[in-house]
Enzyme design. Structure first.
Site, short mmCIF file in Angstrom:
data_model
loop_
_atom_site.label_atom_id
_atom_site.label_comp_id
_atom_site.label_asym_id
_atom_site.label_seq_id
_atom_site.Cartn_x
_atom_site.Cartn_y
_atom_site.Cartn_z
CG ASP A 141 7.51 7.28 1.78
OD1 ASP A 141 7.69 8.19 0.95
OD2 ASP A 141 7.92 6.13 1.62
CB ALA A 162 -0.93 0.01 1.21
CE LYS A 163 5.41 4.85 -0.12
NZ LYS A 163 6.46 4.07 0.54
N GLY A 164 0.36 5.83 0.52
CA GLY A 164 -0.54 6.96 0.63
C GLY A 164 0.23 8.25 0.58
#
Length: 419
Positions: free
Chosen positions: A147, A106-108
């Site tokens: 991140d 996942a990433k946001g």
């Protein structure tokens, strides 16, 4: 047609196509492996300090939940868009599968320069982002992490917001938290330590003496600075570093602890030294034993790859090398040993997994145990990659990604398609 676009997503798709061709994956299976399961786009309105209201766009992409919950960072940067976030989620899937973690990728992120926000505004934006994401995330659905542009403090705000909504403390909703708020010892250093650990292992395999070795670090954020410090502690001379404000070079070696102290005080390398200033455009092609691209995506193109004068490329960033550059590095693999990003920077998600496990069990480990387990997993994945590369006579990135894609594909095929 797809909602995802941009050079970073195109790059992830192109990489997958290379692997799918190599593995002879049928065309009708490819979209299910590549395309994300879910993409969320939100608006995040906040009150600015001057009394105005500002609205920022936020994203979260969950690539697949076949092996367990999704896992991935959240970045705050002006360049963030849906295509970039989707690409990073895809890479995280192959990374987790390669190192054997029970996660999908996942990433946001939010399209904002965090330096343009006051601390109060940053907290408001962080909390609003998590508030909007609550219907889509959870300790067994999607676990966030820091991140680019986010840190332990932002993760603590995320965790607190989620916990207030549920009426109890839920430390396992995010990783990369402060130790005082349910984080794990060694998480902040995990990615950089992993980069340095794998670089040292390759230097040993290539019979490079650590005390004679040199390294160049492009990107001096959390990953690059810790990698530089760890390599320096091994005896490696760090001859050049850079960030978005400039570059520094000294053939005799830079004082890494002093650089870290300066960045901690000022936020970047600017103003450290005029005498040591160097052209950032030329830092990647300096002669060295270890090159660590630890900044952003797509910094090594075909031209730069052809001009590299290092023995080892240790990819601290996600996607720093373009597919066109990979063709050059594949041709040069007898000269340059590539440690691909999905292995090289996987220490962060490995220790995030440890943090999640500790939070679920409410049983915490000492830092030496965290490091021992991290390096054990890195060694295992490195051995599998190099064995595959030698056996099939293929490029290291092809070997690493093939292992990751195969594991995700096998799990999807075993579980079948519902309904």
């Amino acid at each position: 047609m797809t909602i995802y676009s941009g050079p970073v997503f195109d790059m992830a798709s192109q990489q997958f196509s290379v692997i799918a061709d190599h593995l002879s994956i049928p065309i009708n299976e490819r979209d299910r492996l590549l395309m994300p399961k879910r993409a969320i786009t939100i608006s995040c309105p906040i009150h600015r300090d001057d009394g105005t209201t500002a609205v920022f766009e936020g994203y979260r992409v969950q690539h697949h939940l076949t092996l367990g919950p999704t896992k991935g960072g959240t970045r705050f940067a002006g360049s963030v868009d849906l295509g970039e976030v989707a690409a990073l989620a895809i890479w995280m899937s192959w990374k987790c599968a390669l190192v054997g973690l029970p996660y999908g990728g996942a990433k946001g992120g939010i399209g904002v320069d965090p330096a343009s926000l006051s601390k109060r505004e940053l907290e408001s934006l962080s909390r609003r982002y998590m508030q909007e994401m609550i219907p889509f995330v959870g300790p067994h659905t999607d676990i966030m992490a820091p991140d680019m542009g986010t840190n332990e403090q932002v993760m603590a705000w995320f965790m607190d917001t989620y916990s207030m909504y549920h009426g109890r403390t839920v430390t396992e909703i995010v990783t990369g938290k402060p130790v005082s708020a349910g984080g794990t010892l060694g998480r902040r250093e995990a990615t950089g330590r992993g980069v340095a650990y794998l670089a040292r292992r390759v230097m040993s395999d290539l019979s490079i003496n650590l005390s004679d070795a040199t390294a160049v670090i492009q990107g001096f954020g959390n990953v690059g600075s810790i990698a530089a410090l760890e390599l320096s502690n091994m005896g490696v001379r760090i001859i050049a570093v850079s960030d978005h404000t400039g570059a520094l070079y000294r053939a005799a070696g830079l004082d890494v602890p002093d650089l870290i102290k300066h960045v901690s005080a000022h936020g970047n390398l600017a103003g450290y030294s005029n005498e040591l200033s160097y052209d950032p455009a030329n830092i990647l092609t300096l002669p060295c034993d270890v090159l660590v691209p630890a900044a952003i995506e797509r910094v090594i193109d075909a031209k730069a790859a052809d001009e590299l004068r290092c023995r080892i490329v240790a990819e601290g960033a996600n996607g720093p090398t373009t597919p066109e550059a990979d063709l050059v590095l594949e041709r040069r693999q007898k000269e340059i040993f590539l440690i691909p990003d999905i292995l090289c920077n996987s220490g962060g998600v490995i220790v995030s997994y440890f943090e999640w496990v500790q939070d679920l069990q409410q049983l915490f480990w000492e830092e030496d145990e965290v490091m021992r387990r991290e390096f054990q997993i890195l060694d295992r994945a490195f051995d599998q990659m190099t064995l595959r590369a030698k056996r099939d006579r293929i490029f290291n990135r092809t070997a690493a990604m093939s292992i990751g894609v195969e594991r995700v594909r096998a799990a999807k095929n075993m579980r079948g398609l519902f309904p």
